[in-house]
Design an enzyme around this catalytic site. Structure first.
Site, PDB file in Angstrom:
ATOM      1  N   CYS A 116     -20.111  20.646   4.886  1.00 21.60           N
ATOM      2  CA  CYS A 116     -20.548  19.913   5.637  1.00 21.60           C
ATOM      3  C   CYS A 116     -20.642  20.370   7.177  1.00 21.60           C
ATOM      4  O   CYS A 116     -21.253  21.021   7.512  1.00 21.60           O
ATOM      5  CB  CYS A 116     -20.235  18.347   5.486  1.00 21.60           C
ATOM      6  SG  CYS A 116     -21.588  17.266   5.738  1.00 21.60           S
ATOM      7  N   LYS A 150      17.741  -5.266 -16.698  1.00 25.24           N
ATOM      8  CA  LYS A 150      17.719  -6.426 -15.670  1.00 25.24           C
ATOM      9  C   LYS A 150      16.334  -7.071 -15.191  1.00 25.24           C
ATOM     10  O   LYS A 150      16.006  -8.129 -15.239  1.00 25.24           O
ATOM     11  CB  LYS A 150      18.468  -6.007 -14.347  1.00 25.24           C
ATOM     12  CG  LYS A 150      19.636  -6.543 -13.820  1.00 25.24           C
ATOM     13  CD  LYS A 150      20.005  -5.854 -12.748  1.00 25.24           C
ATOM     14  CE  LYS A 150      20.995  -6.384 -11.464  1.00 25.24           C
ATOM     15  NZ  LYS A 150      21.246  -5.417 -10.793  1.00 25.24           N
ATOM     16  N   GLU A 174      -8.289  -2.663 -10.567  1.00 27.38           N
ATOM     17  CA  GLU A 174      -7.050  -2.532  -9.457  1.00 27.38           C
ATOM     18  C   GLU A 174      -7.271  -3.479  -8.096  1.00 27.38           C
ATOM     19  O   GLU A 174      -8.416  -3.326  -7.686  1.00 27.38           O
ATOM     20  CB  GLU A 174      -6.948  -1.040  -9.165  1.00 27.38           C
ATOM     21  CG  GLU A 174      -5.929  -0.831  -8.069  1.00 27.38           C
ATOM     22  CD  GLU A 174      -5.721   0.519  -7.295  1.00 27.38           C
ATOM     23  OE1 GLU A 174      -6.637   1.411  -7.705  1.00 27.38           O
ATOM     24  OE2 GLU A 174      -5.202   0.754  -6.294  1.00 27.38           O
ATOM     25  N   PHE A 179     -20.098  23.583   7.354  1.00 34.25           N
ATOM     26  CA  PHE A 179     -21.535  24.228   7.109  1.00 34.25           C
ATOM     27  C   PHE A 179     -22.343  24.574   8.709  1.00 34.25           C
ATOM     28  O   PHE A 179     -22.870  25.591   9.013  1.00 34.25           O
ATOM     29  CB  PHE A 179     -22.364  23.658   6.116  1.00 34.25           C
ATOM     30  CG  PHE A 179     -23.598  24.018   5.922  1.00 34.25           C
ATOM     31  CD1 PHE A 179     -24.241  24.965   5.064  1.00 34.25           C
ATOM     32  CD2 PHE A 179     -24.661  23.567   6.604  1.00 34.25           C
ATOM     33  CE1 PHE A 179     -25.615  25.259   4.729  1.00 34.25           C
ATOM     34  CE2 PHE A 179     -25.956  23.667   6.537  1.00 34.25           C
ATOM     35  CZ  PHE A 179     -26.539  24.851   5.625  1.00 34.25           C
ATOM     36  N   GLU A 237     -16.433  18.826  -3.209  1.00 31.24           N
ATOM     37  CA  GLU A 237     -15.196  18.513  -3.791  1.00 31.24           C
ATOM     38  C   GLU A 237     -15.429  17.062  -4.479  1.00 31.24           C
ATOM     39  O   GLU A 237     -14.275  16.839  -5.159  1.00 31.24           O
ATOM     40  CB  GLU A 237     -14.040  18.465  -2.521  1.00 31.24           C
ATOM     41  CG  GLU A 237     -14.703  17.522  -1.425  1.00 31.24           C
ATOM     42  CD  GLU A 237     -15.517  18.091  -0.311  1.00 31.24           C
ATOM     43  OE1 GLU A 237     -15.982  19.446  -0.747  1.00 31.24           O
ATOM     44  OE2 GLU A 237     -15.743  17.659   0.762  1.00 31.24           O
ATOM     45  N   THR A 272      11.479  -6.537  -6.924  1.00 31.87           N
ATOM     46  CA  THR A 272      10.696  -6.998  -7.888  1.00 31.87           C
ATOM     47  C   THR A 272      10.763  -8.414  -8.285  1.00 31.87           C
ATOM     48  O   THR A 272       9.662  -8.971  -8.987  1.00 31.87           O
ATOM     49  CB  THR A 272      10.817  -5.803  -9.169  1.00 31.87           C
ATOM     50  OG1 THR A 272      10.949  -4.521  -8.855  1.00 31.87           O
ATOM     51  CG2 THR A 272      10.020  -5.930 -10.466  1.00 31.87           C
ATOM     52  N   THR A 293      16.607  -4.112  -7.768  1.00 35.48           N
ATOM     53  CA  THR A 293      15.280  -4.784  -8.434  1.00 35.48           C
ATOM     54  C   THR A 293      15.017  -6.097  -7.799  1.00 35.48           C
ATOM     55  O   THR A 293      14.040  -6.655  -8.181  1.00 35.48           O
ATOM     56  CB  THR A 293      15.931  -5.309 -10.021  1.00 35.48           C
ATOM     57  OG1 THR A 293      16.983  -6.189  -9.977  1.00 35.48           O
ATOM     58  CG2 THR A 293      16.194  -3.903 -10.945  1.00 35.48           C
ATOM     59  N   ASP A 316      -9.512   5.694  -3.822  1.00 33.36           N
ATOM     60  CA  ASP A 316      -9.000   5.395  -5.361  1.00 33.36           C
ATOM     61  C   ASP A 316     -10.118   5.861  -6.355  1.00 33.36           C
ATOM     62  O   ASP A 316      -9.736   6.311  -7.398  1.00 33.36           O
ATOM     63  CB  ASP A 316      -8.472   4.123  -5.449  1.00 33.36           C
ATOM     64  CG  ASP A 316      -7.105   4.031  -4.970  1.00 33.36           C
ATOM     65  OD1 ASP A 316      -6.250   4.945  -5.210  1.00 33.36           O
ATOM     66  OD2 ASP A 316      -6.560   3.223  -4.536  1.00 33.36           O
ATOM     67  N   SER A 349       0.874  -1.179   0.061  1.00 34.10           N
ATOM     68  CA  SER A 349      -0.208   0.055  -0.050  1.00 34.10           C
ATOM     69  C   SER A 349       0.870   1.303   0.037  1.00 34.10           C
ATOM     70  O   SER A 349       2.155   1.173   0.378  1.00 34.10           O
ATOM     71  CB  SER A 349      -0.900   0.073   1.239  1.00 34.10           C
ATOM     72  OG  SER A 349      -0.271   0.012   2.391  1.00 34.10           O
ATOM     73  N   HIS A 386     -20.756  18.256  -0.314  1.00 30.81           N
ATOM     74  CA  HIS A 386     -19.342  18.175  -0.397  1.00 30.81           C
ATOM     75  C   HIS A 386     -19.141  18.349  -1.825  1.00 30.81           C
ATOM     76  O   HIS A 386     -19.126  17.386  -2.635  1.00 30.81           O
ATOM     77  CB  HIS A 386     -18.831  16.651  -0.359  1.00 30.81           C
ATOM     78  CG  HIS A 386     -18.856  16.216   1.373  1.00 30.81           C
ATOM     79  ND1 HIS A 386     -17.869  16.778   2.134  1.00 30.81           N
ATOM     80  CD2 HIS A 386     -19.977  15.658   2.095  1.00 30.81           C
ATOM     81  CE1 HIS A 386     -18.220  16.264   3.505  1.00 30.81           C
ATOM     82  NE2 HIS A 386     -19.371  15.766   3.359  1.00 30.81           N
TER      83      HIS A 386
HETATM   84  N1  GLN Z   1     -21.239  15.111  11.448  1.00 39.40           N
HETATM   85  C1  GLN Z   1     -21.950  15.856  10.614  1.00 39.40           C
HETATM   86  C2  GLN Z   1     -23.643  15.096   9.974  1.00 39.40           C
HETATM   87  O1  GLN Z   1     -23.501  13.799  10.328  1.00 39.40           O
HETATM   88  C3  GLN Z   1     -21.253  16.307   9.255  1.00 39.40           C
HETATM   89  C4  GLN Z   1     -20.997  15.307   8.547  1.00 39.40           C
HETATM   90  C5  GLN Z   1     -19.991  15.588   7.390  1.00 39.40           C
HETATM   91  O2  GLN Z   1     -19.140  16.558   7.517  1.00 39.40           O
HETATM   92  N2  GLN Z   1     -19.627  14.671   6.266  1.00 39.40           N
HETATM   93  O3  GLN Z   1     -24.301  15.664   9.788  1.00 39.40           O
END
Ligand code: GLN
Length: 516
Positions: free
Chosen positions: A366, A217, A135, A369, A490, A185, A182, A60, A2, A488
C-alpha cells in the site's frame, strides 16, 4: 481486561469446534462510541483490519478470520456507535410511535438483533453457522459495556438451554513467590453475578499452567465443575492455543454445554501450524509506529508463509526516522508496510532505494507500493521532485484520481475492501498467484497518477496488475524480488493458505541469506 487474549481465546474456541466439523462464525462487540475502527489511531487500538465488504474493524476479526478460515462482514463488529445510531435513526423516523426510547429495552433489543443478524449470515456455500462466538470487549464493570452484558444476560433466558454458553476469561496473576492467585477471578465472577451472569467455563490466563489445586479453588469459589476451569498459559505462538485448550479438555465441556454430539477431531490444522522450522531469516520492517500491534496481519502473513517454507521469520522493527542506514543491508529482506501521512516517508524511500540497488528482496504494501513508485520516479525516471499528493508540494506521481475529486470527506474517498486486479502475463505477479485475475482487499485514498505511467514504465518499472486505470502491483525485472502491491494481501493470508506475495518474499529472503 484488555490485552488478556480474549480474542485469541474466542478464536481458539472456534477452531476447536471447527476441527470437529462444526461451522463457526464470530461477532466482536466493541463498547466504544466510534461507529467503526476506521477513524481510530492504530497506535492506541492496534491494526485496523479490513473486511471484504470494506468494513474497517477491530483487529480481533483478523484473528477470527485466520483461525476459522472464514471471511466476515461489517455486521460482525458491533460498536456502541453503530447500535445507538440505528436506534436514534429509527426514533427520528417516528418508528417508535411515541414510546419513550430507552437503553432497556430499545438499545438491548437492538444489540440482540445485531448479534442474531450477524450469526445468521450464511457462508458463501449457503450454510449457516452451528455456533456463533460473541466476544464482548472491555472489562466487567465498565459503564460502556453494561448494555451489552445486559443484552447477553437476556439472551440466556430467550434461547433454548443448550444454545448458550458463557466463557469468562480472567487473569490469574503470580505473586512475588510465584504462586498463582485466584482472587481477581473470584472478584470478577462476583461482579458478573451482580449483573445476573453466570460463567459456565472459566479460562484462566497465566504465565505458567494452572495446577489442579488452583483449579479446585476456582471451581469451589465460582460454582462450576473443575473440568470447566481451563488453564491458558502463555505459549510461544498463538496458533498453539487451540491445541493447549484441547489438551485441557475444553472440547468436551463445550460440546456438552452446547448439546453438540461428539465428533471425530481433525488434526490437520494443528499439523500445518506447528510445522518444524529448518531455516531462519530476519526481515527489516521500516515503520512509523514502533508498535507491533499495528502490523498484526503482516506479522501473521509472514509467519504463515514462513511455516509453509519451514522458515522462521524474525522481524527487526526499524524506526523510519532514525534507523542505522549502514545496517540495512545485513537483513535478508526489507518490508515497507502501509501507512498514512508524511512522517517517516523519506527514511522509507531510502530503504527502498537500497533494496533496489543492492538487490535485497523487497515487499511494499500500500503506502510501501506508493513509495516504491516515488523512489523509482525520482531516481530512475528523472522526476526529481516526485512525491504523493498526500505529502505536499512536488510532482504528484501518486495522486487522487480525477474521478475521486470533489469527495472531500475523509472516509469518502477511501477505496476499501475487495477489488479485482487483472494480472499481466509473463510477470512475477502471474507466477506468484498462478492466475489471471485476483481479488484482494484495499484501504487507500491515493493512486499511481496515470499521467506518469509511461515515464515510469519506459524507465523499467513494470505495473504487473491493474484494475482499469488503477495500478495494483509493481515489480522490477532483473531484481531477485522487488514487488509491491497497492492492496493489502496480508488480510487474506491464512495459516493453511499463505498469501502469494508473502510466500514469494520469504522464499526470496531465504535465497538471499543462502547466497550471502
Ligand atoms: N496513505 C496512502 C493512501 O491513502 C496509503 C494507505 C495505506 O497504506 N493503507 O493511499
Amino acid at each position: 481486561m484488555s490485552g488478556l487474549g480474549k480474542g485469541i481465546t474466542a478464536a481458539s474456541v472456534g477452531r476447536i469446534l471447527k476441527n470437529r466439523g462444526y461451522w463457526v462464525t464470530a461477532v466482536k462487540i466493541d463498547p466504544y462510541l466510534n461507529i467503526d475502527a476506521g477513524t481510530m489511531n492504530p497506535a492506541q487500538h492496534g491494526e485496523v483490519f479490513v473486511l471484504k465488504d470494506g468494513g474497517e474493524v477491530d483487529l480481533d476479526l483478523g484473528n477470527y478470520e485466520r483461525f476459522l478460515d472464514i471471511e466476515l462482514t461489517s455486521p460482525h463488529n458491533i460498536t456502541t456507535g453503530k447500535v445507538y445510531r440505528s436506534v436514534i435513526e429509527k426514533e427520528r423516523r417516528g418508528d417508535f410511535l411515541g414510546e419513550t426510547v430507552q437503553i432497556i429495552p430499545h438499545i438491548t433489543d437492538r444489540i440482540k438483533w445485531c448479534i442474531k443478524n450477524a450469526a445468521e449470515e450464511p457462508f458463501p456455500n449457503g450454510t449457516t453457522a452451528d455456533v456463533c462466538l460473541v466476544e464482548v470487549g472491555g472489562t466487567v464493570g465498565d459503564i460502556e459495556s453494561m448494555p451489552f452484558l445486559e443484552a447477553i444476560r437476556q439472551m440466556r433466558g430467550e434461547l433454548p438451554p443448550h444454545d448458550y454458553v458463557l466463557i469468562h476469561v480472567t487473569l490469574i496473576p503470580e505473586d512475588t513467590m510465584g504462586d498463582l492467585k485466584t482472587k481477581p477471578t473470584q472478584h470478577s465472577v462476583k461482579a458478573l453475578r451482580e449483573l445476573g451472569l453466570h460463567a459456565d467455563i472459566i479460562v484462566g490466563r497465566s504465565e505458567h499452567p494452572i495446577s489442579a489445586n488452583t483449579k479446585r479453588k476456582i471451581s469451589a469459589f465460582c460454582d462450576l465443575p473443575q473440568n470447566a476451569v481451563i488453564s491458558a498459559a502463555t505459549v510461544p505462538d498463538i496458533y498453539e492455543v487451540p491445541m493447549e485448550m484441547e489438551k485441557e479438555g475444553l472440547a468436551d465441556v463445550l460440546t456438552a454445554h452446547l448439546g453438540l454430539g461428539k465428533k471425530e477431531i481433525d488434526t490437520a490444522w494443528y499439523r500445518v501450524v506447528t510445522k518444524e522450522y529448518t531455516n531462519r531469516i530476519t526481515v527489516a520492517i521500516v515503520t512509523k509506529y514502533g508498535i507491533e500491534d499495528v502490523y498484526i496481519s503482516i506479522k501473521e502473513a509472514l509467519k504463515h508463509a514462513g511455516r509453509a517454507l519451514s522458515t522462521e521469520v524474525k522481524i527487526a522493527w526499524l524506526d523510519a526516522e532514525r534507523y542505522e542506514r549502514s545496517q540495512l543491508a545485513d537483513y535478508d529482506g526489507i518490508l515497507i508496510p502501509g501507512g498514512f501521512g508524511k512522517r517517516g516517508i523519506e527514511g522509507k524511500i531510502e530503504a527502498i532505494k537500497l533494496a533496489r540497488e543492492k538487490k535485497i528482496p523487497f515487499l511494499g504494501l500500500c503506502l510501501g507500493f506508493q513509495l516504491a513508485t516515488i523512489e523509482y520516479a525520482r531516481n530512475k525516471a528523472g522526476i526529481a521532485d516526485a512525491t504523493s499528493e498526500e505529502f505536499g508540494e512536488g510532482t504528484h506521481v501518486i495522486a487522487i484520481l480525477p474521478e475521486q475529486e470533489g469527495l472531500t470527506h475523509l472516509g469518502g474517498t477511501m477505496r476499501l475492501g475487495d477489488y479485482v486486479a487483472d494480472i499481466r502475463d509473463g510477470t512475477s505477479a502471474r507466477n506468484l498467484y498462478g492466475k489471471e485475475s485476483i481479488v484482494e482487499r484495499h484501504r487507500h485514498r491515493f493512486e499511481v497518477n496515470p499521467k506518469y505511467i509511461p515515464d515510469l514504465e519506459s524507465a523499467g518499472l513494470v505495473f504487473s496488475a491493474t484494475n482499469k486505470n488503477r495500478m495494483e502491483c509493481l515489480e522490477l525485472p532483473g531484481h531477485p524480488f522487488f514487488f509491491a502491491t497497492q492492496f493489502h494481501p496480508e488480510f487474506k493470508s491464512r495459516p493453511t493458505n499463505p498469501s502469494p506475495p508473502y510466500l514469494g518474499f520469504v522464499e526470496a529472503c531465504r535465497m538471499n541469506k543462502r547466497t550471502k
